[in-house]
Scaffold this motif. Structure first.
Motif, PDB file in Angstrom:
ATOM      1  N   MET A  34     -50.948 -85.693 -19.230  1.00  0.00           N
ATOM      2  CA  MET A  34     -50.266 -86.339 -18.114  1.00  0.00           C
ATOM      3  C   MET A  34     -49.139 -87.250 -18.603  1.00  0.00           C
ATOM      4  O   MET A  34     -48.228 -87.565 -17.843  1.00  0.00           O
ATOM      5  N   SER A  35     -49.179 -87.652 -19.878  1.00  0.00           N
ATOM      6  CA  SER A  35     -48.104 -88.493 -20.406  1.00  0.00           C
ATOM      7  C   SER A  35     -46.867 -87.686 -20.783  1.00  0.00           C
ATOM      8  O   SER A  35     -45.820 -88.260 -21.046  1.00  0.00           O
ATOM      9  N   VAL A  36     -46.976 -86.357 -20.796  1.00  0.00           N
ATOM     10  CA  VAL A  36     -45.848 -85.496 -21.140  1.00  0.00           C
ATOM     11  C   VAL A  36     -44.977 -85.299 -19.903  1.00  0.00           C
ATOM     12  O   VAL A  36     -45.471 -85.033 -18.807  1.00  0.00           O
ATOM     13  N   VAL A  37     -43.664 -85.428 -20.079  1.00  0.00           N
ATOM     14  CA  VAL A  37     -42.727 -85.245 -18.970  1.00  0.00           C
ATOM     15  C   VAL A  37     -42.785 -83.794 -18.507  1.00  0.00           C
ATOM     16  O   VAL A  37     -42.719 -82.872 -19.309  1.00  0.00           O
ATOM     17  N   GLY A  38     -42.925 -83.587 -17.203  1.00  0.00           N
ATOM     18  CA  GLY A  38     -42.971 -82.244 -16.636  1.00  0.00           C
ATOM     19  C   GLY A  38     -44.381 -81.733 -16.397  1.00  0.00           C
ATOM     20  O   GLY A  38     -44.572 -80.774 -15.663  1.00  0.00           O
ATOM     21  N   ILE A  39     -45.372 -82.352 -17.036  1.00  0.00           N
ATOM     22  CA  ILE A  39     -46.764 -81.934 -16.843  1.00  0.00           C
ATOM     23  C   ILE A  39     -47.361 -82.804 -15.745  1.00  0.00           C
ATOM     24  O   ILE A  39     -47.405 -84.019 -15.853  1.00  0.00           O
ATOM     25  N   GLU A  40     -47.797 -82.165 -14.701  1.00  0.00           N
ATOM     26  CA  GLU A  40     -48.449 -82.872 -13.597  1.00  0.00           C
ATOM     27  C   GLU A  40     -49.905 -82.427 -13.524  1.00  0.00           C
ATOM     28  O   GLU A  40     -50.417 -81.798 -14.442  1.00  0.00           O
ATOM     29  N   ILE A  96     -46.281 -73.030 -17.539  1.00  0.00           N
ATOM     30  CA  ILE A  96     -45.583 -73.768 -18.589  1.00  0.00           C
ATOM     31  C   ILE A  96     -44.082 -73.659 -18.394  1.00  0.00           C
ATOM     32  O   ILE A  96     -43.340 -74.639 -18.562  1.00  0.00           O
ATOM     33  N   PHE A  97     -43.606 -72.479 -17.995  1.00  0.00           N
ATOM     34  CA  PHE A  97     -42.174 -72.292 -17.729  1.00  0.00           C
ATOM     35  C   PHE A  97     -41.724 -73.204 -16.596  1.00  0.00           C
ATOM     36  O   PHE A  97     -40.697 -73.892 -16.699  1.00  0.00           O
ATOM     37  N   SER A 102     -38.935 -78.098 -14.548  1.00  0.00           N
ATOM     38  CA  SER A 102     -38.951 -79.374 -13.820  1.00  0.00           C
ATOM     39  C   SER A 102     -38.678 -80.558 -14.749  1.00  0.00           C
ATOM     40  O   SER A 102     -38.101 -81.549 -14.329  1.00  0.00           O
ATOM     41  N   ALA A 103     -39.088 -80.442 -16.017  1.00  0.00           N
ATOM     42  CA  ALA A 103     -38.818 -81.533 -16.962  1.00  0.00           C
ATOM     43  C   ALA A 103     -37.348 -81.590 -17.341  1.00  0.00           C
ATOM     44  O   ALA A 103     -36.830 -82.647 -17.672  1.00  0.00           O
ATOM     45  N   GLY A 104     -36.653 -80.450 -17.262  1.00  0.00           N
ATOM     46  CA  GLY A 104     -35.266 -80.406 -17.641  1.00  0.00           C
ATOM     47  C   GLY A 104     -34.309 -80.939 -16.586  1.00  0.00           C
ATOM     48  O   GLY A 104     -33.142 -81.153 -16.851  1.00  0.00           O
TER      49      GLY A 104
END
Length: 105
Positions: A34-40, A96-97, A102-104
Motif C-alpha cells: 500500500m506504500s507503493v504509488v499506484g498500488i491500491e 499490474i499494468f 495510474s501511477a504514471g
C-alpha cells in the motif's frame, strides 16, 4: 439483484481484509504494498494472496511466475527482438499494468 450482489462483494472484501489483518506476514506485505504509488486495495489484495500462496525466494521468481520477464523473440528477419513472456496468470499481469498506468499519471 445488483444491490444484493454489491452487498455480497463488500462482505467478501471485508472478510479478505480481516484475514489479511489477522496474519502478521500478510499484514506486513499489505502495508508495504500500500506504500507503493499506484498500488491500491485491489492490487494489494491480489499480490498479498500471490505471495502467500506461492513461496518465492527472489523477486525474479515472482516476475517469472507472473510473466513479466523478457523473452527472446527471433524469427526470420527479426533478430534481437524481445517481448514479455506473458506466461502465467493474465489477471495479475493486467492489474499490474493498470497500476503502472495510474501511477504514471
Amino acid at each position: 439483484m445488483i444491490h444484493i450482489l454489491d452487498g455480497e462483494i463488500k462482505d467478501i472484501e471485508r472478510e479478505i481484509d480481516v484475514i489479511i489483518s489477522v496474519c502478521p506476514v500478510m499484514n506486513k506485505n499489505h502495508e508495504l504494498l500500500m506504500s507503493v504509488v499506484g498500488i491500491e486495495k485491489v492490487m494489494s489484495r491480489e499480490l498479498v494472496y500471490l505471495f502467500s500462496a506461492k513461496n518465492f525466494s527472489t523477486a525474479k521468481q515472482a516476475a517469472a511466475f507472473v510473466g513479466l520477464i523478457p523473452r527472446l523473440n527471433e524469427s526470420g528477419s527479426f533478430k534481437g527482438r524481445t517481448t514479455l513472456s506473458k506466461i502465467g496468470p493474465y489477471r495479475i499481469r493486467s492489474k499490474i499494468f493498470l497500476a503502472a498506468v495510474s501511477a504514471g499519471k
